[in-house]
Design an enzyme around this catalytic site. Structure first.
Site, short mmCIF file in Angstrom:
data_model
loop_
_atom_site.label_atom_id
_atom_site.label_comp_id
_atom_site.label_asym_id
_atom_site.label_seq_id
_atom_site.Cartn_x
_atom_site.Cartn_y
_atom_site.Cartn_z
N ALA A 10 -3.31 0.34 -11.56
CA ALA A 10 -1.54 -0.50 -11.89
C ALA A 10 -0.79 -0.77 -11.36
O ALA A 10 0.64 -1.47 -11.82
CB ALA A 10 -2.17 -1.40 -13.50
N ARG A 16 3.51 -4.63 0.02
CA ARG A 16 3.17 -5.96 0.67
C ARG A 16 4.19 -7.35 0.02
O ARG A 16 3.66 -8.67 0.34
CB ARG A 16 2.06 -5.93 1.43
CG ARG A 16 2.23 -4.61 2.09
CD ARG A 16 0.07 -4.31 2.01
NE ARG A 16 -0.24 -3.09 1.60
CZ ARG A 16 -1.36 -3.24 0.94
NH1 ARG A 16 -2.81 -3.49 2.31
NH2 ARG A 16 -1.55 -2.46 0.50
N GLY A 79 -0.28 7.87 -5.14
CA GLY A 79 -1.20 6.83 -4.45
C GLY A 79 -2.54 7.21 -5.47
O GLY A 79 -2.40 6.87 -6.74
C1 UD1 Z 1 -7.53 0.54 -1.80
C2 UD1 Z 1 -8.21 1.57 -1.76
C3 UD1 Z 1 -9.56 1.07 -0.10
C4 UD1 Z 1 -10.15 -0.44 -1.13
C5 UD1 Z 1 -9.29 -1.14 -1.30
C6 UD1 Z 1 -9.81 -2.51 -1.74
C7 UD1 Z 1 -7.04 3.50 -1.62
C8 UD1 Z 1 -6.20 4.71 -0.83
N1 UD1 Z 1 -7.16 2.50 -0.52
O1 UD1 Z 1 -6.70 0.18 -0.72
O2 UD1 Z 1 -10.66 1.83 0.40
O3 UD1 Z 1 -11.20 -0.96 0.49
O4 UD1 Z 1 -8.57 -0.87 -2.63
O5 UD1 Z 1 -9.04 -3.49 -2.81
O6 UD1 Z 1 -7.10 4.08 -2.77
N2 UD1 Z 1 -2.22 2.20 -6.89
C9 UD1 Z 1 -1.38 3.17 -8.67
N3 UD1 Z 1 -0.89 3.94 -8.21
C10 UD1 Z 1 -0.59 4.68 -7.11
C11 UD1 Z 1 -1.34 3.93 -5.62
C12 UD1 Z 1 -1.42 2.55 -6.53
O7 UD1 Z 1 -2.20 2.99 -9.21
O8 UD1 Z 1 0.35 5.08 -7.01
C13 UD1 Z 1 -2.90 0.52 -8.17
C14 UD1 Z 1 -2.20 -0.33 -6.87
O9 UD1 Z 1 -1.29 -1.14 -8.26
C15 UD1 Z 1 -3.33 -0.78 -6.90
C16 UD1 Z 1 -4.79 -0.31 -6.92
O10 UD1 Z 1 -4.02 1.18 -7.37
O11 UD1 Z 1 -3.77 -2.39 -8.01
C17 UD1 Z 1 -5.14 -0.10 -5.38
O12 UD1 Z 1 -4.13 -0.11 -4.74
P1 UD1 Z 1 -3.27 -0.31 -3.16
O13 UD1 Z 1 -2.61 0.48 -3.01
O14 UD1 Z 1 -3.33 -1.51 -3.28
O15 UD1 Z 1 -4.76 0.17 -2.53
P2 UD1 Z 1 -5.22 -0.68 -1.15
O16 UD1 Z 1 -4.29 -0.34 0.42
O17 UD1 Z 1 -5.45 -2.25 -1.09
CA CA Z 2 -4.92 -3.30 -3.51
#
Ligand code: UD1
Ligand code: CA
Length: 462
Positions: A10, A16, A79
């Site tokens: 999270a 976005r 990431g």
């Molecule tokens: C991610 C997946 C994708 C999947 C999708 C499903 C990755 C690279 N991609 O993409 O394959 O289809 O979820 O919903 O994982 N977060 C962190 N730290 C970070 C980045 C993100 O804690 O550095 C958390 C975000 O808060 C979020 C979750 O991880 O709750 C997913 O991140 P998000 O950037 O939304 O990934 P998607 O592009 O949706």
């Molecule tokens: Ca997501």
């Protein structure tokens, strides 16, 4: 045994959302996005729950504070793979299972997660990911399978070839890992991709390349695994939840005159034969009894209404409790900490705060009662004001049973009007009114006979 730990991601920036507020705290049906996932995680009774926070970590921590949750801070956010690297002290080393959930996938159900864990245990895979099939997979990572149908790797939308983009099976961002196998690859991630981020899904390909078994369980209900990446997606889930709730209520015997304009939070309960008019909001853990009527444009937050309560148009009720057969509004404001007894009438333009009103009492028009205790069968006349604030402190007013407060009176607190007393209209009461007494606190009326006629005549002459 194979202890289960759950890690919720999270920390993301939520780019976005274009928000200065962390995405996982944006509200879905009145509750922070991440709280849905936390509740579902708790229902699985894992050994421990961890949550990775980053953007505005302090705000997220305090909004989600719960003794049973370990907070891990990820800063900067590089990431999803990086999030899991940073959280290693929470999940590794050890011989358990790590389930990973996304804080922005709120509607995932306990049943689906149980099926995922079960399949993971049965297959003995290094990782079991939850996938789903979407008509429009845009934005999601695609599940790439080989000729024999085995999962090979996951490719993100932005890195996918045109052929890969056609794949409709997508990664939901929910996984079960064997902890030691995850530990074996988590530090091998590279950020050599279009977003220059460490992708957690890359672990799937890395494990496969090491000939370690990877598998996927398909979730048949795409709504459960819908990610909330933008305010458009948030509004879509909001509508789904709203419809779920209104259908459930109607099945249980509640009449909703226009379900599409009725906004009822998931935890609200409402008794049968209650009728709810359009544009009503009922929020938090509110409980509404049987055969109540809630007229248009009412908001009820974190309150209890017992049976047969009538709330007329455009009233606001917050943190309050109303006993049966009372009537509130129109245009009433129960601001907070209000206790209303049985068969009470609170009428138009009456504001109450930290106030209790006993059975059978009435404040029917244009009043402010703050920090006040009103007894039973009291009549609070139109325009009565409790002056509860001296500019520095708040003070209490006590109005005992069977008191009559005449219209347009001010009660300057702290002050008590004892049982059965009578306050004359237009009085400013600053001292205790004894039991059964009459208090008049206004200048006596002066009559000047013929004064008006004489004035008219003198004006005419002039
Ligand atoms: C991610 C997946 C994708 C999947 C999708 C499903 C990755 C690279 N991609 O993409 O394959 O289809 O979820 O919903 O994982 N977060 C962190 N730290 C970070 C980045 C993100 O804690 O550095 C958390 C975000 O808060 C979020 C979750 O991880 O709750 C997913 O991140 P998000 O950037 O939304 O990934 P998607 O592009 O949706
Ligand atoms: Ca997501």
């Amino acid at each position: 045994m194979n202890p289960l730990r759950i890690l919720i991601m999270a920390a993301g920036k939520g780019t976005r959302f274009k928000s200065s507020w962390p995405k996982v705290l944006h509200r879905l049906a009145g509750q922070p996005l991440a709280s849905y996932v936390i509740t579902t995680a708790q229902s699985l009774n894992p050994e421990a729950i961890g949550i990775v926070v980053g953007q505005d970590a302090e705000k997220v921590r305090s909004a989600l504070a719960d003794d049973s949750i370990h907070f891990v801070e990820q800063s900067p956010q590089l990431g999803t793979g990086h999030a899991v690297q940073v959280a290693k002290p929470f999940w590794g080393p050890g011989d358990g299972t790590l389930m990973i959930l996304s804080g922005d996938v709120p509607l995932i159900s306990c049943e689906t997660l149980k099926a995922l864990v079960e399949s993971h245990f049965q297959s003995g895979s290094s990782v079991t990911l939850l996938s789903t099939r979407l008509d429009d997979p845009t934005g999601y990572g695609r599940v790439v399978r080989d000729a024999s149908g085995e999962v090979v790797r996951i490719v993100e939308q932005k890195d996918a070839t045109p052929e890969e983009r056609i794949i409709q099976e997508v990664n939901t961002g929910i996984y079960c890992f064997k902890t030691p196998d995850l530990a074996g690859v988590i530090d091998l991630l590279s950020a050599a991709n279009s977003q220059k981020e460490y992708y957690l899904p890359e672990c799937v390909g890395l494990l496969k390349a090491r000939n370690q078994p990877v598998s996927a369980v398909l979730c048949g209900n795409p709504v459960e695994v819908a990610g909330v990446n933008s305010r458009v997606e948030l509004a879509q889930l909001e509508q789904i939840l709203r419809e779920r709730k209104t259908r459930e209520l109607m099945r249980e015997g509640v009449t909703l005159i226009d379900p599409s304009s009725t906004y009822i939070s998931p935890n609200v309960t409402i008794g049968p034969d209650t009728v709810i008019y359009p544009n009503v909001y009922i929020e938090g853990n509110s409980r509404i009894g049987r055969a109540c009527q809630i007229y248009p444009n009412v908001r009820i937050t974190q309150s209890v209404l017992e049976d047969r309560v009538l709330v007329l148009d455009s009233s606001v009720i917050v943190n309050s409790h109303i006993e049966s057969e009372s009537q509130i509004g129109p245009f009433a404001h129960l601001r907070t900490d209000v206790e209303i007894g049985k068969k009470v009438r609170i009428g138009n333009f009456v504001e109450l705060k930290k106030t209790s009103v006993g059975d059978g009492s009435t404040a029917a028009h244009l009043s402010y009662l703050g920090d006040t205790q009103v007894g039973r069968k009291v009549n609070v006349g139109a325009g009565t004001i409790t002056c509860n604030y001296d500019g520095i402190q708040k003070h209490r007013t006590v109005i005992e049973d069977h008191v009559f407060i005449g219209s347009d009176s001010q009660l300057v607190a702290p002050v008590t009007v004892k049982e059965g007393a009578y306050v004359a209209a237009g009085s400013t009461i600053t001292e205790k009114v004894p039991k059964d007494a009459l208090a008049i606190a206004r200048s006596p009326q002066v009559i000047k006979p013929d004064w008006a006629r004489k004035r008219r005549e003198s004006l005419k002459k002039g």
